[in-house]
Design a protein around this motif. Structure first.
Motif, PDB file in Angstrom:
ATOM      1  N   MET A   1       0.847  -1.185   0.000  1.00  0.00           N
ATOM      2  CA  MET A   1       0.000   0.000   0.000  1.00  0.00           C
ATOM      3  C   MET A   1       0.881   1.232   0.000  1.00  0.00           C
ATOM      4  O   MET A   1       1.738   1.398   0.847  1.00  0.00           O
ATOM      5  N   GLY A   2       0.722   2.135  -0.981  1.00  0.00           N
ATOM      6  CA  GLY A   2       1.539   3.332  -1.124  1.00  0.00           C
ATOM      7  C   GLY A   2       1.043   4.466  -0.255  1.00  0.00           C
ATOM      8  O   GLY A   2       0.209   4.295   0.634  1.00  0.00           O
ATOM      9  N   THR A   3       1.584   5.627  -0.529  1.00  0.00           N
ATOM     10  CA  THR A   3       1.161   6.792   0.235  1.00  0.00           C
ATOM     11  C   THR A   3      -0.252   7.190  -0.158  1.00  0.00           C
ATOM     12  O   THR A   3      -0.683   6.969  -1.281  1.00  0.00           O
ATOM     13  N   TYR A   5      -1.458  10.359   0.034  1.00  0.00           N
ATOM     14  CA  TYR A   5      -1.491  11.724  -0.490  1.00  0.00           C
ATOM     15  C   TYR A   5      -0.255  11.985  -1.348  1.00  0.00           C
ATOM     16  O   TYR A   5       0.720  11.245  -1.281  1.00  0.00           O
ATOM     17  N   PRO A   6      -0.287  13.067  -2.143  1.00  0.00           N
ATOM     18  CA  PRO A   6       0.896  13.419  -2.938  1.00  0.00           C
ATOM     19  C   PRO A   6       2.128  13.564  -2.046  1.00  0.00           C
ATOM     20  O   PRO A   6       2.018  13.953  -0.886  1.00  0.00           O
ATOM     21  N   HIS A   7       3.286  13.230  -2.574  1.00  0.00           N
ATOM     22  CA  HIS A   7       4.518  13.337  -1.810  1.00  0.00           C
ATOM     23  C   HIS A   7       5.665  13.759  -2.716  1.00  0.00           C
ATOM     24  O   HIS A   7       5.535  13.754  -3.938  1.00  0.00           O
ATOM     25  N   CYS A   8       6.782  14.134  -2.095  1.00  0.00           N
ATOM     26  CA  CYS A   8       7.953  14.529  -2.883  1.00  0.00           C
ATOM     27  C   CYS A   8       9.163  13.713  -2.448  1.00  0.00           C
ATOM     28  O   CYS A   8       9.237  13.227  -1.320  1.00  0.00           O
ATOM     29  N   PHE A   9      10.114  13.559  -3.376  1.00  0.00           N
ATOM     30  CA  PHE A   9      11.353  12.841  -3.101  1.00  0.00           C
ATOM     31  C   PHE A   9      12.426  13.358  -4.043  1.00  0.00           C
ATOM     32  O   PHE A   9      12.131  13.969  -5.072  1.00  0.00           O
ATOM     33  N   VAL A  20      -1.034  10.409  -5.965  1.00  0.00           N
ATOM     34  CA  VAL A  20      -1.298   9.137  -5.296  1.00  0.00           C
ATOM     35  C   VAL A  20      -1.013   7.949  -6.213  1.00  0.00           C
ATOM     36  O   VAL A  20      -0.542   6.912  -5.768  1.00  0.00           O
ATOM     37  N   GLY A  21      -1.258   8.118  -7.499  1.00  0.00           N
ATOM     38  CA  GLY A  21      -1.050   7.033  -8.457  1.00  0.00           C
ATOM     39  C   GLY A  21       0.383   6.886  -8.923  1.00  0.00           C
ATOM     40  O   GLY A  21       0.691   6.033  -9.748  1.00  0.00           O
ATOM     41  N   GLY A  22       1.298   7.720  -8.423  1.00  0.00           N
ATOM     42  CA  GLY A  22       2.700   7.639  -8.818  1.00  0.00           C
ATOM     43  C   GLY A  22       3.046   8.439 -10.058  1.00  0.00           C
ATOM     44  O   GLY A  22       4.137   8.299 -10.600  1.00  0.00           O
ATOM     45  N   VAL A  23       2.131   9.284 -10.518  1.00  0.00           N
ATOM     46  CA  VAL A  23       2.378  10.118 -11.688  1.00  0.00           C
ATOM     47  C   VAL A  23       3.119  11.372 -11.248  1.00  0.00           C
ATOM     48  O   VAL A  23       2.680  12.073 -10.328  1.00  0.00           O
ATOM     49  N   ALA A  24       4.256  11.652 -11.886  1.00  0.00           N
ATOM     50  CA  ALA A  24       5.039  12.837 -11.558  1.00  0.00           C
ATOM     51  C   ALA A  24       4.291  14.094 -12.012  1.00  0.00           C
ATOM     52  O   ALA A  24       3.931  14.216 -13.177  1.00  0.00           O
ATOM     53  N   LEU A  25       4.033  14.987 -11.073  1.00  0.00           N
ATOM     54  CA  LEU A  25       3.322  16.223 -11.378  1.00  0.00           C
ATOM     55  C   LEU A  25       4.271  17.398 -11.572  1.00  0.00           C
ATOM     56  O   LEU A  25       4.019  18.270 -12.397  1.00  0.00           O
TER      57      LEU A  25
END
Length: 65
Positions: A1-3, A5-9, A20-25
């Protein structure tokens, strides 16, 4: 199970904000070398990280609303 909410790295010389879906915004690029920074028009690393985190927080607030 991923995050949930949106996150940064960090990825190379950029910070990536993903949804949430892993798409780079957003990619926020930075340059660590002071003399090159002005030539390539990039932020210092700490500033780029702050911008990416602010964007991820704003998207998180929108997701919770």
């Amino acid at each position: 199970m991923g995050t949930k909410y949106p996150h940064c790295f960090q990825a190379g010389q950029s910070f990536v904000v993903e949804d949430v879906g892993g798409v780079a915004l957003v990619y926020v690029y930075f340059e660590g070398e002071t003399t090159r920074r002005g030539l390539v028009n990039r932020l210092p690393g700490a500033d780029a990280k702050a911008v990416a985190q602010t964007i991820a927080r704003a998207l998180t607030a929108d997701a919770k609303a």
